[in-house]
Design a protein around this motif. Structure first.
Motif, PDB file in Angstrom:
ATOM      1  N   ARG A  23       0.837  -1.197   0.000  1.00  0.00           N
ATOM      2  CA  ARG A  23       0.000   0.000   0.000  1.00  0.00           C
ATOM      3  C   ARG A  23       0.870   1.243   0.000  1.00  0.00           C
ATOM      4  O   ARG A  23       1.887   1.312   0.694  1.00  0.00           O
ATOM      5  N   TRP A  51     -15.681  -0.233  -4.103  1.00  0.00           N
ATOM      6  CA  TRP A  51     -15.144   0.650  -5.149  1.00  0.00           C
ATOM      7  C   TRP A  51     -13.671   0.942  -4.882  1.00  0.00           C
ATOM      8  O   TRP A  51     -12.844   0.902  -5.803  1.00  0.00           O
ATOM      9  N   MET A  52     -13.317   1.234  -3.645  1.00  0.00           N
ATOM     10  CA  MET A  52     -11.924   1.515  -3.291  1.00  0.00           C
ATOM     11  C   MET A  52     -11.043   0.299  -3.571  1.00  0.00           C
ATOM     12  O   MET A  52      -9.921   0.435  -4.075  1.00  0.00           O
ATOM     13  N   ARG A  53     -11.536  -0.877  -3.241  1.00  0.00           N
ATOM     14  CA  ARG A  53     -10.757  -2.098  -3.478  1.00  0.00           C
ATOM     15  C   ARG A  53     -10.499  -2.289  -4.964  1.00  0.00           C
ATOM     16  O   ARG A  53      -9.404  -2.707  -5.366  1.00  0.00           O
ATOM     17  N   GLU A  79     -10.848   0.201  -7.556  1.00  0.00           N
ATOM     18  CA  GLU A  79     -10.273   1.344  -8.262  1.00  0.00           C
ATOM     19  C   GLU A  79      -8.992   1.880  -7.638  1.00  0.00           C
ATOM     20  O   GLU A  79      -8.199   2.512  -8.328  1.00  0.00           O
ATOM     21  N   CYS A  80      -8.777   1.651  -6.364  1.00  0.00           N
ATOM     22  CA  CYS A  80      -7.595   2.200  -5.681  1.00  0.00           C
ATOM     23  C   CYS A  80      -6.906   1.102  -4.863  1.00  0.00           C
ATOM     24  O   CYS A  80      -6.826   1.194  -3.626  1.00  0.00           O
ATOM     25  N   SER A  90      -3.951   0.372  -4.294  1.00  0.00           N
ATOM     26  CA  SER A  90      -2.715   0.716  -3.588  1.00  0.00           C
ATOM     27  C   SER A  90      -2.972   1.539  -2.326  1.00  0.00           C
ATOM     28  O   SER A  90      -2.034   1.904  -1.621  1.00  0.00           O
ATOM     29  N   ILE A  91      -4.236   1.829  -2.034  1.00  0.00           N
ATOM     30  CA  ILE A  91      -4.574   2.659  -0.878  1.00  0.00           C
ATOM     31  C   ILE A  91      -5.207   1.799   0.209  1.00  0.00           C
ATOM     32  O   ILE A  91      -6.191   1.098  -0.022  1.00  0.00           O
ATOM     33  N   SER A 102      -4.692  15.230  -2.053  1.00  0.00           N
ATOM     34  CA  SER A 102      -4.610  14.202  -3.092  1.00  0.00           C
ATOM     35  C   SER A 102      -5.603  13.062  -2.839  1.00  0.00           C
ATOM     36  O   SER A 102      -5.927  12.302  -3.755  1.00  0.00           O
ATOM     37  N   MET A 103      -6.077  12.937  -1.598  1.00  0.00           N
ATOM     38  CA  MET A 103      -6.998  11.856  -1.240  1.00  0.00           C
ATOM     39  C   MET A 103      -8.459  12.260  -1.433  1.00  0.00           C
ATOM     40  O   MET A 103      -9.295  11.431  -1.799  1.00  0.00           O
ATOM     41  N   ARG A 115     -10.461  11.276  -4.586  1.00  0.00           N
ATOM     42  CA  ARG A 115     -10.740   9.836  -4.687  1.00  0.00           C
ATOM     43  C   ARG A 115     -11.870   9.435  -3.743  1.00  0.00           C
ATOM     44  O   ARG A 115     -12.724   8.620  -4.102  1.00  0.00           O
ATOM     45  N   GLY A 153     -15.459   8.026  -5.229  1.00  0.00           N
ATOM     46  CA  GLY A 153     -15.971   6.730  -4.822  1.00  0.00           C
ATOM     47  C   GLY A 153     -17.314   6.825  -4.123  1.00  0.00           C
ATOM     48  O   GLY A 153     -18.206   5.997  -4.341  1.00  0.00           O
TER      49      GLY A 153
END
Length: 279
Positions: free
Chosen positions: A88, A111-113, A115-116, A118-119, A262-263, A266, A270
């Motif tokens: 991450r 959605w986070m899992r 599309e993102c 690495s977060i 930057s967060m 996102r 989402g």
């Protein structure tokens, strides 16, 4: 300041004595006393008065108590962010009221899992007031809640707007005895204005999904989020009471000046996707 000393201070406050705090922390009473002494030296004020009954806060201790929990929480947030899980690149922390978790936040997590990947994500369920405080002090990046109040340093943007509608079960045994549900102060004021002569309900529940389960089992009526009960309307178990008033119920995304810029896009993207995917 050593966060360990702040933790020890909070444990003494919680238990009311140095002896009980030592037992809970699995250290000696001498170690507890030493940590509190260092804390008092740093603050240049005594924080406890010790007596046979235990320990009570001094005026300075009462003032420090307002900050101690936040110090520990911010430290935990910082530690979690720095100590990222393997693979991450960043951490996002978000909170929501209990009634918003299903299905909105479930869809957001998926959605986070997708599309993102690495977060890393850390989530919290709390009351609206507590969530706003956690966003304000930087413990949370953002929170989703209904009826966001204005607070210094916080930004509230409309995420979506729902309606609260009066629905009743369709079984022959249905009674008109409504169940009370806590949808916040704005709804309570609107409800009293619309039904000034209605007595207090015999059954009150603070969580909408639990109230829905109750009336589906026992019969009755109550105000619910329209999107949430739509499947029960479609399968014929509920119906909207004709000519009954509906109430607006907007949901807001609350962030602060401390939120990582930057967060935030996102998080917002989402949540808007999850809101569009939520009935």
């Amino acid at each position: 300041m050593d966060i360990t000393n702040a933790r020890t201070f909070l444990e003494v406050v919680k238990t009311g004595s140095f002896v009980s705090a030592a037992e809970n922390l699995h250290i000696s009473q001498t170690a507890v006393s030493a940590r509190i002494r260092v804390l008092e030296e740093q603050l240049q004020r005594p924080v406890f008065v010790r007596n046979k009954a235990g320990a009570r806060l001094t005026p300075a201790g009462e003032q420090f108590f307002r900050f101690a929990a936040t110090l520990v929480q911010v430290w935990e947030a910082a530690r979690s962010t720095v100590a990222l899980p393997p693979g991450r690149a960043a951490m996002v922390t978000i909170g929501a009221e209990l009634s918003l978790w299903s299905p909105l936040l479930k869809h957001w997590l998926l959605w986070m899992r997708r599309e993102c990947p690495s977060i890393a994500v850390r989530t919290t369920i709390e009351t609206a007031d507590r969530l706003m405080a956690l966003v304000q002090d930087g413990t949370l990046d953002a929170a989703v809640l209904y009826g966001a109040l204005r607070r210094p340093g916080l930004v509230a943007e409309l995420l979506f707007e729902e309606r609260l509608v009066l629905a009743r079960t369709t079984s022959p045994t249905t009674t008109e005895d409504p169940i009370g549900i806590d949808w916040g102060a704005d709804f309570a004021a609107g409800f009293r204005a619309a039904f000034p002569d209605r007595p207090n309900p015999a059954v009150s529940v603070s969580h909408g999904p639990l109230a829905l389960d109750y009336i589906l089992a026992a019969g009755g009526s109550g105000y619910f989020r329209e999107g949430f009960i739509r499947p029960r309307i479609e399968d014929g178990r509920l119906e909207i009471v004709p000519n009954s008033p509906a109430f607006a119920y907007p949901a807001y995304l609350v962030s602060s000046e401390k939120t990582d810029p930057s967060m935030l896009p996102r998080i917002r993207e989402g949540l808007r996707y999850a809101a569009a995917d939520t009935p």
